[in-house]
Scaffold this active site. Structure first.
Site, short mmCIF file in Angstrom:
data_model
loop_
_atom_site.label_atom_id
_atom_site.label_comp_id
_atom_site.label_asym_id
_atom_site.label_seq_id
_atom_site.Cartn_x
_atom_site.Cartn_y
_atom_site.Cartn_z
CB CYS A 92 -0.88 -0.01 1.25
SG CYS A 92 -2.00 1.40 1.36
CG LEU A 93 1.09 3.92 -3.38
CD1 LEU A 93 0.33 4.77 -4.39
CD2 LEU A 93 2.60 3.97 -3.66
C1 QAP Z 1 -2.90 -1.80 -3.54
O1 QAP Z 1 -0.83 -0.76 -3.77
C2 QAP Z 1 -2.63 -3.23 -3.88
O2 QAP Z 1 5.37 -0.36 -0.28
C3 QAP Z 1 -2.10 -0.82 -4.36
O3 QAP Z 1 7.39 1.07 -1.34
C4 QAP Z 1 -1.37 -3.79 -3.73
O4 QAP Z 1 -0.01 0.52 -5.40
C5 QAP Z 1 -3.64 -4.02 -4.30
C6 QAP Z 1 3.81 0.66 -3.41
C7 QAP Z 1 -1.15 -5.12 -4.05
C8 QAP Z 1 -3.43 -5.32 -4.63
C9 QAP Z 1 -2.18 -5.89 -4.51
C10 QAP Z 1 3.99 0.08 -2.18
C11 QAP Z 1 4.84 1.38 -3.96
C12 QAP Z 1 2.55 0.54 -4.14
C13 QAP Z 1 5.20 0.22 -1.50
C14 QAP Z 1 0.18 -0.07 -4.36
C15 QAP Z 1 6.23 0.96 -2.05
C16 QAP Z 1 6.04 1.55 -3.29
C17 QAP Z 1 1.45 -0.06 -3.65
CO CO Z 2 -3.61 1.03 -0.13
#
Ligand code: QAP
Ligand code: CO
Length: 168
Positions: A92-93
């Site tokens: 998660c962002l």
């Molecule tokens: C939600 O998550 C999601 O830790 C979206 O350092 C994730 O865009 C739904 C991100 C997985 C389904 C499966 C996370 C970027 C992005 C981080 C994201 C990071 C840089 C997460």
């Molecule tokens: Co999120």
């Protein structure tokens, strides 16, 4: 073009329940454009308006090449279609640097408005089903860390609080 600030766990503003969008007007379209810029700049695949401290029911998503590209979901709802679940390593962002396996319903029907305000429905499985449920949780003030044990969630919270102190 505007890149918005992404709130990070444990910021209490992430717990706000978002309100339905009453009309997809110019202001909402500007928010959608800014959310895409913000998500792309952060290398994300999904972003809910709650994460940029706008408490309206708006989600943007770009799952990459194996899918249909950029998508917008306004006032989204999901109906679980069967009892199957799917474990997925979620990030998660708003919880940067942490990934945990979460079980969610594998097969859902999505109903939402698109970026022009037109209603649509779409059956989803795989990453789309995971991502829409993760993002709708944000609109309800919920985060993927809420599915973890208290111990794991506290560990993540302490590590992020330390990083936030160092950045202050
Ligand atoms: C939600 O998550 C999601 O830790 C979206 O350092 C994730 O865009 C739904 C991100 C997985 C389904 C499966 C996370 C970027 C992005 C981080 C994201 C990071 C840089 C997460
Ligand atoms: Co999120």
């Amino acid at each position: 073009m505007a890149i918005l600030n992404i709130l990070e766990f444990p910021d209490p503003r992430l717990r706000t329940v978002a309100k339905p969008v009453s009309k997809v007007d110019k202001k909402i379209k500007q928010l959608v454009a800014d959310m895409f810029d913000t998500m792309q700049a952060a290398n994300g695949i999904g972003l809910a308006a709650s994460q940029v401290d706008v408490h309206q029911r708006v989600i943007v998503m770009d799952l990459g090449d194996d899918s249909i590209g950029p998508r917008v979901f306004i006032n989204p709802e999901v109906e679980v279609l069967d009892d199957s679940t799917n474990p997925y390593d979620e990030g998660c962002l708003s919880v940067p640097g942490f990934y945990e396996t979460i079980d969610r319903p594998a097969h859902v029907m999505i109903r939402a408005l698109d970026g022009d305000g037109n209603p649509f429905e779409e059956e989803a499985h795989g990453l789309l089903a995971v991502c829409i449920q993760h993002e709708i949780d944000h609109l309800e003030g919920k985060l993927f860390v809420d599915y973890l044990s208290t111990f794991k969630r506290q560990r993540i919270r302490k590590k992020l609080e330390k990083i936030h102190r160092q950045n202050a």
